[in-house]
Design a protein around this motif. Structure first.
Motif, PDB file in Angstrom:
ATOM      1  N   MET A   1      -4.131 -11.161 -89.269  1.00 30.29           N
ATOM      2  CA  MET A   1      -4.744 -11.320 -87.730  1.00 30.29           C
ATOM      3  C   MET A   1      -4.250 -10.415 -86.921  1.00 30.29           C
ATOM      4  O   MET A   1      -2.806 -10.161 -87.066  1.00 30.29           O
ATOM      5  CB  MET A   1      -4.415 -12.634 -87.383  1.00 30.29           C
ATOM      6  CG  MET A   1      -5.193 -12.988 -86.003  1.00 30.29           C
ATOM      7  SD  MET A   1      -4.994 -14.764 -85.632  1.00 30.29           S
ATOM      8  CE  MET A   1      -5.151 -14.664 -83.805  1.00 30.29           C
ATOM      9  N   THR A   2      -4.594  -9.499 -85.924  1.00 35.60           N
ATOM     10  CA  THR A   2      -4.144  -8.389 -84.996  1.00 35.60           C
ATOM     11  C   THR A   2      -3.308  -9.374 -84.118  1.00 35.60           C
ATOM     12  O   THR A   2      -3.694 -10.264 -83.324  1.00 35.60           O
ATOM     13  CB  THR A   2      -5.287  -7.854 -84.553  1.00 35.60           C
ATOM     14  OG1 THR A   2      -6.199  -7.304 -85.561  1.00 35.60           O
ATOM     15  CG2 THR A   2      -4.833  -6.531 -83.570  1.00 35.60           C
ATOM     16  N   GLN A   3      -2.128  -8.770 -83.808  1.00 44.42           N
ATOM     17  CA  GLN A   3      -1.067  -9.374 -83.003  1.00 44.42           C
ATOM     18  C   GLN A   3      -1.759  -8.986 -81.515  1.00 44.42           C
ATOM     19  O   GLN A   3      -2.049  -7.787 -81.011  1.00 44.42           O
ATOM     20  CB  GLN A   3       0.013  -8.738 -83.137  1.00 44.42           C
ATOM     21  CG  GLN A   3       1.264  -9.311 -82.046  1.00 44.42           C
ATOM     22  CD  GLN A   3       2.536  -8.677 -82.095  1.00 44.42           C
ATOM     23  OE1 GLN A   3       2.838  -7.701 -83.025  1.00 44.42           O
ATOM     24  NE2 GLN A   3       3.476  -8.798 -81.187  1.00 44.42           N
ATOM     25  N   ARG A   4      -1.844 -10.160 -80.515  1.00 49.40           N
ATOM     26  CA  ARG A   4      -2.387 -10.092 -79.167  1.00 49.40           C
ATOM     27  C   ARG A   4      -1.263  -9.471 -78.329  1.00 49.40           C
ATOM     28  O   ARG A   4       0.010  -9.935 -78.500  1.00 49.40           O
ATOM     29  CB  ARG A   4      -2.809 -11.388 -78.765  1.00 49.40           C
ATOM     30  CG  ARG A   4      -4.065 -11.728 -79.285  1.00 49.40           C
ATOM     31  CD  ARG A   4      -4.681 -12.842 -78.594  1.00 49.40           C
ATOM     32  NE  ARG A   4      -5.532 -12.507 -77.608  1.00 49.40           N
ATOM     33  CZ  ARG A   4      -6.591 -11.985 -77.606  1.00 49.40           C
ATOM     34  NH1 ARG A   4      -7.459 -11.611 -78.567  1.00 49.40           N
ATOM     35  NH2 ARG A   4      -7.098 -11.613 -76.623  1.00 49.40           N
ATOM     36  N   PRO A   5      -1.527  -8.518 -77.519  1.00 49.89           N
ATOM     37  CA  PRO A   5      -0.438  -7.842 -76.454  1.00 49.89           C
ATOM     38  C   PRO A   5       0.028  -8.997 -75.566  1.00 49.89           C
ATOM     39  O   PRO A   5      -0.846 -10.101 -75.445  1.00 49.89           O
ATOM     40  CB  PRO A   5      -1.276  -6.607 -75.783  1.00 49.89           C
ATOM     41  CG  PRO A   5      -2.275  -6.404 -76.683  1.00 49.89           C
ATOM     42  CD  PRO A   5      -2.632  -7.619 -77.367  1.00 49.89           C
ATOM     43  N   HIS A   6       1.089  -8.606 -75.050  1.00 48.15           N
ATOM     44  CA  HIS A   6       1.717  -9.600 -73.779  1.00 48.15           C
ATOM     45  C   HIS A   6       0.782  -9.516 -72.513  1.00 48.15           C
ATOM     46  O   HIS A   6       0.490 -10.547 -72.036  1.00 48.15           O
ATOM     47  CB  HIS A   6       3.058  -9.367 -73.745  1.00 48.15           C
ATOM     48  CG  HIS A   6       3.696  -9.716 -72.560  1.00 48.15           C
ATOM     49  ND1 HIS A   6       4.018 -11.206 -72.271  1.00 48.15           N
ATOM     50  CD2 HIS A   6       3.839  -9.267 -71.182  1.00 48.15           C
ATOM     51  CE1 HIS A   6       4.510 -11.381 -70.938  1.00 48.15           C
ATOM     52  NE2 HIS A   6       4.336 -10.207 -70.232  1.00 48.15           N
ATOM     53  N   ALA A   7       0.617  -8.059 -72.272  1.00 47.45           N
ATOM     54  CA  ALA A   7      -0.444  -8.059 -71.120  1.00 47.45           C
ATOM     55  C   ALA A   7      -1.677  -7.969 -71.465  1.00 47.45           C
ATOM     56  O   ALA A   7      -2.019  -8.106 -72.553  1.00 47.45           O
ATOM     57  CB  ALA A   7      -0.008  -6.439 -70.642  1.00 47.45           C
ATOM     58  N   MET A   8      -2.362  -8.500 -70.195  1.00 46.41           N
ATOM     59  CA  MET A   8      -3.988  -8.631 -70.559  1.00 46.41           C
ATOM     60  C   MET A   8      -4.421  -7.211 -70.777  1.00 46.41           C
ATOM     61  O   MET A   8      -3.944  -6.301 -69.990  1.00 46.41           O
ATOM     62  CB  MET A   8      -4.693  -9.262 -69.182  1.00 46.41           C
ATOM     63  CG  MET A   8      -6.015  -9.336 -69.205  1.00 46.41           C
ATOM     64  SD  MET A   8      -6.658 -10.076 -67.861  1.00 46.41           S
ATOM     65  CE  MET A   8      -7.093  -8.736 -66.821  1.00 46.41           C
ATOM     66  N   VAL A   9      -5.466  -6.972 -71.616  1.00 42.36           N
ATOM     67  CA  VAL A   9      -5.954  -5.580 -72.107  1.00 42.36           C
ATOM     68  C   VAL A   9      -7.391  -5.591 -71.519  1.00 42.36           C
ATOM     69  O   VAL A   9      -8.172  -6.470 -72.092  1.00 42.36           O
ATOM     70  CB  VAL A   9      -5.911  -5.499 -73.646  1.00 42.36           C
ATOM     71  CG1 VAL A   9      -6.521  -4.009 -74.076  1.00 42.36           C
ATOM     72  CG2 VAL A   9      -4.337  -5.460 -73.909  1.00 42.36           C
ATOM     73  N   VAL A  10      -7.704  -4.376 -70.770  1.00 44.65           N
ATOM     74  CA  VAL A  10      -9.288  -4.438 -70.397  1.00 44.65           C
ATOM     75  C   VAL A  10      -9.500  -2.932 -71.082  1.00 44.65           C
ATOM     76  O   VAL A  10      -8.766  -2.019 -70.879  1.00 44.65           O
ATOM     77  CB  VAL A  10      -9.205  -4.230 -68.815  1.00 44.65           C
ATOM     78  CG1 VAL A  10     -10.554  -3.789 -68.457  1.00 44.65           C
ATOM     79  CG2 VAL A  10      -8.699  -5.458 -68.144  1.00 44.65           C
ATOM     80  N   ALA A  11     -10.633  -2.980 -71.723  1.00 47.31           N
ATOM     81  CA  ALA A  11     -11.179  -1.888 -72.419  1.00 47.31           C
ATOM     82  C   ALA A  11     -12.185  -1.223 -71.509  1.00 47.31           C
ATOM     83  O   ALA A  11     -13.010  -1.820 -71.197  1.00 47.31           O
ATOM     84  CB  ALA A  11     -11.960  -2.196 -73.894  1.00 47.31           C
ATOM     85  N   LEU A  12     -11.894  -0.001 -71.190  1.00 48.36           N
ATOM     86  CA  LEU A  12     -13.070   0.673 -70.047  1.00 48.36           C
ATOM     87  C   LEU A  12     -13.711   1.529 -71.207  1.00 48.36           C
ATOM     88  O   LEU A  12     -13.215   2.538 -71.842  1.00 48.36           O
ATOM     89  CB  LEU A  12     -11.917   1.719 -69.198  1.00 48.36           C
ATOM     90  CG  LEU A  12     -12.591   2.645 -68.308  1.00 48.36           C
ATOM     91  CD1 LEU A  12     -13.447   2.029 -67.403  1.00 48.36           C
ATOM     92  CD2 LEU A  12     -11.540   3.589 -67.766  1.00 48.36           C
ATOM     93  N   THR A  13     -15.178   1.453 -70.854  1.00 47.86           N
ATOM     94  CA  THR A  13     -15.883   2.340 -71.518  1.00 47.86           C
ATOM     95  C   THR A  13     -17.132   2.893 -70.606  1.00 47.86           C
ATOM     96  O   THR A  13     -17.189   2.432 -69.610  1.00 47.86           O
ATOM     97  CB  THR A  13     -16.228   1.727 -72.816  1.00 47.86           C
ATOM     98  OG1 THR A  13     -16.940   2.508 -73.708  1.00 47.86           O
ATOM     99  CG2 THR A  13     -17.386   0.317 -72.383  1.00 47.86           C
TER     100      THR A  13
END
Length: 206
Positions: A1-13
């Protein structure tokens, strides 16, 4: 399972020439870190990297320039004309880019960060660990005009470039937030400021 980052992550596309760079610059001006898949794609095939070695294994030393770097223009022409070659190249580079982006996100300690990923809709199954998707959208005629003006290309090539990407509907289907960028670039200031406030609030309650 992929580790979730501490910070919120927003993917910009967004599609080509939709205005992703202009939006990313505005977030950076607000102190938000933006990690760019295009930068990653260059770094993972620098001389001496396993990525470049894998490309040479697949395509031969003829893809290198005199300095031992990937001859990008020649490679682009090659894969544009040969779908199988393009798939081979993407199978090498895309996993390396995903790992690069994930490592940058894991290192973040701010409230949130942005990952600029042009081909997100085409690879969304590999980015289930991001928290939100922000789409910069523009109508196709606007994209065409910007692309022709930006790259100095003819309309036929511009249309082919658009056709190689996911459709607007496919991009909208994966988006949580949308910035409509069909007018003057200065209108982006307000849209980005509003989203920045929203993302800070969301990051607090994540």
């Amino acid at each position: 399972m992929t580790q979730r980052p501490h910070a919120m992550v927003v993917a910009l596309t967004g599609g080509v020439a939709a205005g992703k760079t202009a939006v990313a610059r505005r977030f950076e001006a607000l102190g938000v870190h933006v990690h760019d898949a295009d930068v990653a794609a260059r770094e993972v095939i620098e001389p001496g990297t396993p990525g470049l070695a894998a490309v040479v294994d697949a395509f031969g030393a003829g893809v290198l320039d005199d300095a031992g770097r990937l001859d990008r223009a020649a490679m682009r022409r090659h894969v544009f004309a040969d779908p199988a070659a393009r798939q081979t190249l993407e199978a090498i580079i895309h996993p390396l880019v995903r790992h690069w982006l994930h490592q940058r996100a894991l290192a973040e300690r701010g409230p949130y960060c942005l990952l600029a990923i042009p081909l997100l809709a085409e690879n969304i199954e590999h980015y289930r660990w991001v928290d939100r998707v922000l789409l910069v959208d523009a109508p196709e005629p606007v994209q065409l005009a910007r692309l022709i003006d930006r790259d100095g290309i003819d309309e036929a090539l511009a249309r082919r470039m658009l056709a190689h990407q996911a459709s607007r509907a496919e991009r909208r289907a994966v988006a949580d937030d949308v910035i409509e960028n069909n007018g003057d670039e200065s209108a982006l200031d307000h849209a980005v400021a509003e989203l920045h406030r929203r993302y800070l609030a969301l990051a607090q309650h994540r």
